[in-house]
Enzyme design. Structure first.
Site, PDB file in Angstrom:
ATOM      1  N   SER A 185       0.792  -1.226   0.000  1.00  0.00           N
ATOM      2  CA  SER A 185       0.000   0.000   0.000  1.00  0.00           C
ATOM      3  C   SER A 185       0.826   1.279   0.000  1.00  0.00           C
ATOM      4  CB  SER A 185      -0.970  -0.004   1.176  1.00  0.00           C
ATOM      5  OG  SER A 185      -0.290  -0.288   2.372  1.00  0.00           O
ATOM      6  N   HIS A 213      -5.653  -3.600  -2.507  1.00  0.00           N
ATOM      7  CA  HIS A 213      -5.399  -2.526  -3.473  1.00  0.00           C
ATOM      8  C   HIS A 213      -5.399  -3.020  -4.917  1.00  0.00           C
ATOM      9  CE1 HIS A 213      -4.605   0.690  -0.640  1.00  0.00           C
ATOM     10  NE2 HIS A 213      -3.987  -0.216   0.110  1.00  0.00           N
ATOM     11  N   LYS A 244     -12.520  -0.356  -0.946  1.00  0.00           N
ATOM     12  CA  LYS A 244     -11.647   0.444  -1.804  1.00  0.00           C
ATOM     13  C   LYS A 244     -12.298   0.576  -3.181  1.00  0.00           C
ATOM     14  CE  LYS A 244      -7.769   0.206   1.168  1.00  0.00           C
ATOM     15  NZ  LYS A 244      -7.272  -0.834   2.076  1.00  0.00           N
TER      16      LYS A 244
HETATM   17  C1  LIG Z   1      -7.319  -1.167   3.539  1.00  0.00           C
HETATM   18  C2  LIG Z   1      -6.645  -2.461   3.725  1.00  0.00           C
HETATM   19  C3  LIG Z   1      -7.177  -3.438   4.564  1.00  0.00           C
HETATM   20  C4  LIG Z   1      -8.373  -3.185   5.435  1.00  0.00           C
HETATM   21  O1  LIG Z   1      -9.554  -3.124   4.711  1.00  0.00           O
HETATM   22  P1  LIG Z   1     -10.804  -2.318   5.325  1.00  0.00           P
HETATM   23  O2  LIG Z   1     -11.945  -2.852   4.570  1.00  0.00           O
HETATM   24  O3  LIG Z   1     -10.530  -0.877   5.100  1.00  0.00           O
HETATM   25  O4  LIG Z   1     -10.858  -2.659   6.773  1.00  0.00           O
HETATM   26  C5  LIG Z   1      -6.534  -4.668   4.631  1.00  0.00           C
HETATM   27  N1  LIG Z   1      -5.404  -4.907   3.925  1.00  0.00           N
HETATM   28  C6  LIG Z   1      -4.852  -3.968   3.120  1.00  0.00           C
HETATM   29  C7  LIG Z   1      -3.614  -4.288   2.365  1.00  0.00           C
HETATM   30  C8  LIG Z   1      -5.437  -2.717   3.006  1.00  0.00           C
HETATM   31  O5  LIG Z   1      -4.880  -1.794   2.243  1.00  0.00           O
END
Ligand SMILES: *Cc1c(COP(=O)(O)O)cnc(C)c1O
Length: 393
Positions: A185, A213, A244
């Protein structure tokens, strides 16, 4: 004399303040899209994970409203207590098909998917091998497990391979779980998934990939990085989020029917957490439908991100070729990146967050820019002009 038992809170906050690390929340007075409104100012945003603009897409809003009318707001209980709703069941089967797996399990967030599944998959006597740059939800899932932990150097498959071999020699019967983000990320780089799958197969380890992502952005039809490498049959545990690119909320794990049934019985964040609000499930289903109608959304976004990277790089900025819709613009030292980001916000009303230690290693300070298909050419042009008028550190 009364003792303030919470005095440590104020002390820690002023310590963070002194280090320029205290965080405060911005109040947004309208929907978060490519622009946000803060204190009456319109700020152009390059920081959201709403990669496809789905969070404010009219068809997704409509799907959520229809589901609200049908199911109400809260789910009322954990799914194992009173049961689940059609919206949950439908989304699970759609996610399974999207990820070409037999089944999928929904969680209330991606965070909870990791925090619940990881300890369910590996416990006492087992071992978990986790990339040092994995997301915090993976780190926490690993910490909650009673398994032995091995944090391997970032993307270093050789070290991982040796450690897996060693562990197998010592504990042939134990379970080994390898955990990785597919897109990291903070860098937007892609994990070496084919080599990871080879290593796991060689040493009888389970591979679990977090596609947060990558879902909606990478691979054919936005099916993720595992699909991009055509590894669906070799990665038995796929995790993703609905919050996302899919524009909703919630998380999931996709895999075999047995794996999913196991997680419904064993993952504590599934068992003891109220079900995802059904309207969020319906919204995510609509997001999958939109992706299927226009499967090239992710590819166009990637092309646009690559073009932006080239333009910034020709201005002298240190940008690596992006592998996802995340650009890391390297500055090295924390104060210059912070100054750049603040100046951009103050003078140009553009938000590109500065990422500093401890989130990234010392000397690795950067701007982290995310692009969305909802950004207009004029907005991207405005960003480029603002970068052009400044000099790279
Ligand atoms: C954002 C994210 C999460 C968490 O997801 P949410 O639905 O926002 O709780 C888990 N793993 C990665 C790599 C992320 O970027």
């Amino acid at each position: 004399m009364e003792v303030d038992v919470l005095s440590f809170c104020a002390e820690e906050l002023s310590r963070l303040e002194g280090l320029d690390l205290r965080r405060i929340l911005r109040l947004l007075s309208a929907a978060q899209y490519t622009e946000i409104e803060v204190d009456g100012r319109q700020i152009l945003l390059f920081a959201s994970n709403d990669y496809l603009g789905f969070a404010n897409h009219e068809r997704i809003i409509h799907a959520a409203k229809t589901a609200l009318d049908r199911y109400g707001v809260g789910a009322g209980s954990a799914r194992l207590i009173c049961g689940h709703m059609e919206a949950h069941r439908l989304l699970e089967s759609e996610l399974a098909a999207f990820k070409t797996k037999e089944d999928a399990v929904l969680f209330s967030s991606g965070y909870l998917a990791n925090v619940g599944s990881i300890p369910a998959l590996a416990g006492e006597g087992d071992a978990i091998f986790s990339d040092e740059l994995n997301h915090a939800s993976i780190v926490d899932g690993v910490r909650l497990s009673k398994a032995e932990r091995s944090i391997y150097p970032h993307m270093d498959v050789d070290v991982l391979d040796r450690r897996l071999a060693e562990h197998r020699g010592l504990h042939p019967k134990a379970r080994r779980l390898v955990m990785t983000d597919s897109v990291f990320s903070m860098d937007g780089t892609l994990a070496p998934l084919p080599a990871l799958a080879d290593a796991c197969e060689r040493h009888g380890a389970m591979l679990m990939v977090d596609e947060a992502h990558a879902t909606g952005v990478l691979g054919p039809g936005g099916r993720g990085a595992v699909a991009h490498f055509e590894l669906e049959d070799r990665v038995p545990i796929l995790m993703g989020t609905l919050s996302k690119a899919l524009g909703s909320a919630g998380g999931f794990v996709a895999g075999s029917r047995t794996l999913c049934e196991y997680l419904r019985n064993k993952a504590r964040s599934f068992i003891f957490d109220t079900a995802l609000p059904p309207a969020m499930a319906a919204a995510a289903s609509e997001g999958l439908r939109l992706l299927a109608l226009d499967p090239l959304r992710g590819e166009r976004l990637l092309a646009q991100t690559r073009m932006l990277a080239e333009q910034l790089s020709s201005m002298g900025y240190a940008v690596a070729e992006p592998e996802a819709a995340i650009l890391a613009i390297h500055f090295g030292d924390a104060s210059s990146v912070l100054h750049f980001s603040r100046d951009l916000l103050e003078h140009d009303d553009i938000l590109v967050p500065a990422i500093r230690p401890p989130t990234v290693p010392e000397g690795g300070s950067r701007l982290r820019l995310t692009l969305s298909s909802a950004h207009t050419p004029a907005q991207i042009e405005r960003l480029l002009r603002a970068f052009e008028s400044r000099s790279p550190a």
